[in-house]
Write an enzyme that holds these catalytic residues in place. Structure first.
Site, PDB file in Angstrom:
ATOM      1  CE1 TYR A   1      33.715  41.984  40.797  1.00  0.00           C
ATOM      2  CE2 TYR A   1      33.942  40.286  39.133  1.00  0.00           C
ATOM      3  CZ  TYR A   1      34.345  41.486  39.673  1.00  0.00           C
ATOM      4  OH  TYR A   1      35.367  42.205  39.100  1.00  0.00           O
TER       5      TYR A   1
ATOM      6  CE1 TYR B   1      33.868  46.531  39.426  1.00  0.00           C
ATOM      7  CE2 TYR B   1      35.906  46.257  40.656  1.00  0.00           C
ATOM      8  CZ  TYR B   1      35.057  45.847  39.654  1.00  0.00           C
ATOM      9  OH  TYR B   1      35.383  44.770  38.879  1.00  0.00           O
TER      10      TYR B   1
END
Length: 239
Positions: free
Chosen positions: A187, A137
């Site tokens: 994203y 992440y």
């Protein structure tokens, strides 16, 4: 601003440099160039380009920050017996863990990966050395660095030099965010790294495919490094 404060303190304590943050961004852009789904695949990014880009809040330039994307991703989870009969290769979950340290990352310079990682590795019966690649992440470039350290892929304070050495790039000892990540691909929150892990484990990565990808670590992060999730995924050969 809180992420920036933690990053600045990491730089002060460990000597992490602006160039090293930049190498996270440029390395992931290089991966994105071979991802047909990536938003930034048509735009190469050099270290000079990185330094010339506008500031958001020091030490973060615009290229230190994740994209804003519209889209969707879906993961279908079922039991192993049923998955073996489906048309596409199964991707087994070998281990998983989550961590919520409750401490101030400005003081600890660490994340919930210090809790989630050992839990996931123990369930999988594996160690960091067994991981072929990692999909981390990456809301900011710094998040990649501190996560690499907290999983034990390098010593605390060494992640900047680890990335700078080419370890996370093509041909490196630990390819990271092989689709470009949330910095250069798209994203979709925690699903961005999951999607790329499945692509790699099925051998669908095309020109960005990592040879011998059998075990992939996936991370998720929330809050100001306050919550963390970890998956260790395998290929159908590891089931």
């Amino acid at each position: 601003p809180r992420y920036a404060m933690v990053a600045k303190r990491h730089m002060h304590v460990y000597g992490t440099t602006q160039d090293q943050l930049g190498r996270v961004a440029t390395t992931q852009r290089d991966w994105a160039r071979d991802n047909p789904a990536a938003e930034m695949r048509e735009r190469p990014l050099s270290l000079d380009d990185y330094h010339a880009s506008r500031w958001i809040v020091e030490p973060f330039h615009v290229h230190d920050c994740c994209l804003v994307s519209n889209g969707g991703a879906c993961v279908i989870v079922t039991d192993a017996e049923r998955a073996r009969g489906l048309r596409r290769p199964m991707v087994p979950v070998l281990g998983y863990g989550q961590g919520h340290p409750g401490s101030d990352p400005l003081e600890t310079l660490s994340t919930g990966a210090t809790i989630a990682g050992p839990t996931a590795f123990a369930l999988a019966g594996l160690a960091p050395a067994d991981i072929d690649l990692a999909e981390l992440y990456d809301c900011y470039t710094f998040t990649v660095l501190v996560t690499l350290e907290d999983y034990g892929f390098c010593a605390k304070g060494e992640a900047g030099r680890f990335v700078e050495s080419g370890a996370t790039a093509r041909g490196g000892v630990l390819p990271v965010n092989t689709g470009g990540g949330q910095l250069s691909s798209f994203y979709m929150w925690g699903l961005t790294p999951v999607v790329e892990a499945v692509i790699q484990l099925r051998g669908d990565g095309g020109h960005r495919q990592v040879d011998g990808a059998e075990v992939v670590l996936v991370s998720g992060n929330g809050g100001i490094l306050a919550t963390h999730g970890c998956l260790i995924l395998g290929s159908e050969h590891t089931a």
